[in-house]
Design a protein around this motif. Structure first.
Motif, short mmCIF file in Angstrom:
data_model
loop_
_atom_site.label_atom_id
_atom_site.label_comp_id
_atom_site.label_asym_id
_atom_site.label_seq_id
_atom_site.Cartn_x
_atom_site.Cartn_y
_atom_site.Cartn_z
N SER A 185 4.80 11.28 -2.96
CA SER A 185 3.35 11.43 -2.75
C SER A 185 2.82 10.33 -1.84
O SER A 185 1.93 10.55 -1.01
N SER A 186 3.39 9.13 -1.97
CA SER A 186 2.96 8.02 -1.12
C SER A 186 3.31 8.28 0.34
O SER A 186 2.68 7.74 1.25
N GLY B 69 5.97 14.46 -6.66
CA GLY B 69 6.12 13.43 -7.71
C GLY B 69 7.51 12.87 -7.91
O GLY B 69 7.88 12.53 -9.03
N PRO C 261 0.82 -1.22 0.00
CA PRO C 261 0.00 0.00 0.00
C PRO C 261 0.86 1.27 0.00
O PRO C 261 0.40 2.34 -0.39
N ASN D 59 7.84 6.85 -2.78
CA ASN D 59 7.85 8.11 -3.53
C ASN D 59 7.22 9.19 -2.66
O ASN D 59 6.57 8.90 -1.66
N GLN E 93 10.58 9.96 -6.97
CA GLN E 93 10.93 8.66 -6.37
C GLN E 93 11.85 8.92 -5.18
O GLN E 93 12.53 9.95 -5.12
N HIS F 238 4.45 3.15 -1.18
CA HIS F 238 5.59 3.06 -2.09
C HIS F 238 6.61 4.12 -1.76
O HIS F 238 6.34 5.08 -1.04
C1 LIG Z 1 3.76 6.72 -5.80
O1 LIG Z 1 3.17 5.57 -5.15
C2 LIG Z 1 1.74 5.46 -5.38
C3 LIG Z 1 1.27 4.27 -4.54
O2 LIG Z 1 1.45 4.51 -3.18
C4 LIG Z 1 1.46 5.29 -6.84
O3 LIG Z 1 0.06 5.22 -7.04
C5 LIG Z 1 2.06 6.46 -7.61
O4 LIG Z 1 1.93 6.23 -9.00
C6 LIG Z 1 3.56 6.60 -7.29
N1 LIG Z 1 4.07 7.81 -7.90
C7 LIG Z 1 5.20 7.85 -8.57
C8 LIG Z 1 5.63 9.15 -9.06
O5 LIG Z 1 5.85 6.82 -8.78
#
Ligand SMILES: *[C@@H]1O[C@H](CO)[C@@H](O)[C@H](O)[C@H]1NC(C)=O
Ligand SMILES: *[C@@H]1O[C@H](CO)[C@@H](O)[C@H](O)[C@H]1NC(C)=O
Ligand SMILES: *[C@@H]1O[C@H](CO)[C@@H](O)[C@H](O)[C@H]1NC(C)=O
Ligand SMILES: *[C@@H]1O[C@H](CO)[C@@H](O)[C@H](O)[C@H]1NC(C)=O
Ligand SMILES: *[C@@H]1O[C@H](CO)[C@@H](O)[C@H](O)[C@H]1NC(C)=O
Length: 477
Positions: free
Chosen positions: A311-312, A326, A305, A309, A328, A307
């Motif tokens: 935003s996550s 945005g 759930p 990055n 990583q 990641h």
């Molecule tokens: C960041 O992670 C989310 C899942 O938590 C994903 O939906 C999103 O695409 C990811 N953004 C990037 C820039 O990889």
């Protein structure tokens, strides 16, 4: 003053030899099993060998000297009684006796008596051969096991010889003269042969390595720390049992503590492994800077759930997606302090004090530092042996996160701690599934451990086991 300090230091280093971190104990049960296997093997070998030629001369009062050679001698039958082997405290070493060996051999004979040459064949039976040999076990200056012959005693009860061909009737007639001579000739050859094979064994032991590279980073030193300790029922070898980093070869700031292995005569072998051995491996990795990993999103399962990055991370660090939208992220996880294992009755405990540095990966590849967290965790594990495998389970006893520095302003770590705990728990569940299946106990092509029991004690792990020798086609080859 200084010379006296040096003398004191020298004395300390001489009297307080280092403690062995690994103890290997051969019990009488193991000695007897080993002897049985070797005796069976010797019995087979004896029937395959061709003995070296025997030459000599006999002075026969009125005739003069007869030179003789017995050649192409092969064993046709061998009645090899099971020898006895015991631990011998006086040497200290082993005492081996073979009593009542009978051998039937066949071969060719040749005699030279002046210009007269003659030849034929013979059969010989050698009765009631007794051989007793005592060997001493020691340690050389490089920590190799050394073996030396202390005494050897050989007796041949009787020989019976039948000559065929040539002028064998004359020779057969002289058999009474021959007999005593050949009997003592054979008797005299036994101990030098025994001593030669002991010397051979010693050469092989000297050529053995006492340190082995276990992988590209670590080497283990298994030199003997002292002379073998032998009592009436066991042989105890103390090994250094220390891992070193191949790169730095640095000595850890701690030493091996002494430990006493419990006696378990019901097993052939016992092995004691001090927590020092494991901690020296930990130090080897730590001192070489290898207790460090980089984690990026490609290592996080797609189903997760969360990641790596920006935003996550928003729900945990609200300002992060605003400052670095945005992007990583990557994490560098490393050990702040040397992780130390502690062996407690029934469990192995590990404390890990680490740190995590978080970075945002810019579109041009630059890693921009974000913050640093300290991670303090404690794990405990159970290990056991079952079905010829080493199994275990690992659980997390404590896990805390604390923010140390931040380039993006302060934030609360509670939610992050909860999610990191969940992640770690998932990783452990995965690992426990593998540990539950177990890893096969070490075995070689020729031997495997059976009936193995493993106990974690205060400061060391005790392994008790029987062994099974697997002879391929009746041989060690
Ligand atoms: C960041 O992670 C989310 C899942 O938590 C994903 O939906 C999103 O695409 C990811 N953004 C990037 C820039 O990889
Ligand atoms: C002993 O160690 C040396 C150096 O590490 C290695 O080259 C050699 O092959 C080893 N010998 C054996 C018998 O393992
Ligand atoms: C993540 O790490 C792997 C292995 O270290 C590397 O191959 C990969 O390029 C990295 N991915 C990113 C986005 O940095
Ligand atoms: C990479 O991008 C960042 C942010 O845009 C910038 O601050 C940095 O100077 C860049 N680095 C290089 C080597 O171009
Ligand atoms: C967990 O670690 C924290 C911080 O090091 C400590 O205060 C706490 O007592 C520990 N809890 C347990 C159960 O060991």
């Amino acid at each position: 003053m200084f010379p006296s300090v040096i003398v004191v230091l020298l004395l300390i280093s001489l009297t307080c030899g280092e403690n062995p971190a690994i103890q290997v104990i051969l019990n009488n049960k193991g000695l007897q099993y080993g002897k049985h296997v070797v005796a069976g093997w010797i019995q087979e070998q004896l029937e395959l060998i061709t003995l070296p030629d025997i030459s000599g001369h006999i002075d026969i009062r009125i005739f003069g000297t007869v030179d003789y050679t017995l050649t192409g001698i092969t064993v046709t039958k061998c009645d090899f009684p099971e020898p006895s082997v015991e631990f011998f405290q006086d040497a200290p070493g082993f005492k081996t006796s073979t009593l009542g060996l009978n051998v039937a051999i066949t071969g060719g004979w040749m005699t030279h008596y002046g210009l007269i040459h003659d030849h034929g064949s013979f059969n010989m039976a050698i009765f009631s051969v007794d051989v007793t040999s005592v060997v001493n076990l020691g340690k050389d200056s490089n920590g190799h096991l050394s073996v030396t012959s202390v005494s050897c005693d050989a007796r041949v009860g009787d020989v019976d010889i039948q000559f065929h061909g040539g002028a064998s009737w004359i020779i057969q007639h002289l058999v009474d003269y021959f007999k005593g001579h050949i009997r003592s000739e054979i008797e005299g050859k036994i101990c030098p042969t025994v001593e030669e094979s002991i010397l051979n064994l010693e050469c092989n032991l000297q050529a053995m390595n006492v340190s082995f590279d276990v992988n590209q980073d670590l080497t283990i030193d298994l030199a003997l720390t002292g002379t073998p300790v032998i009592d009436a029922s066991s042989l105890n070898l103390g090994l250094k049992g220390e891992f070193y980093s191949i790169k730095s070869h640095a000595e850890p700031p701690f030493g091996a503590q002494p430990f006493t292995m419990p006696k378990q005569q019901g097993y052939m072998l016992s092995v004691g492994l001090s927590e020092f051995t494991l901690n020296s491996a930990s130090y080897g990795y730590y001192s070489a800077g290898l207790l460090q990993v980089s984690i990026n999103d490609s290592m996080i399962p797609p189903s997760s759930p969360v990641h790596l990055n920006t935003s996550s991370m928003g729900p945990f660090i609200p300002q992060l997606p605003k400052l670095f939208p945005g992007l990583q992220m990557s994490l560098t996880v490393y050990a702040r302090e040397l992780p130390l294992f502690s062996f407690q009755p029934g469990a192995v405990e590990l404390g890990f004090q680490g740190a995590v540095k978080a970075f945002a990966i810019q579109s041009n590849g630059t890693q921009t530092p974000l913050f640093k967290l300290n991670v303090d965790s404690k794990f405990s594990s159970k290990v056991w042996a079952a079905d010829g495998k080493l199994k275990g389970s690992l659980k997390m006893d404590n896990f805390t996160l604390a923010l140390v520095t931040s380039e993006i302003g302060s934030f609360k770590t509670d939610a992050l701690e909860t999610i990191a705990k969940m992640g770690t728990t998932l990783l452990l569940a995965n690992l426990n599934e593998k540990l539950g299946k177990g890893v096969v106990l070490p075995r070689t092509r020729h031997a495997q451990l059976v009936n193995t029991v493993l106990e974690v004690r205060e400061g060391f792990i005790a392994i008790f086991s029987d062994a099974q020798v697997l002879l391929a086609d009746g041989g060690f080859i």
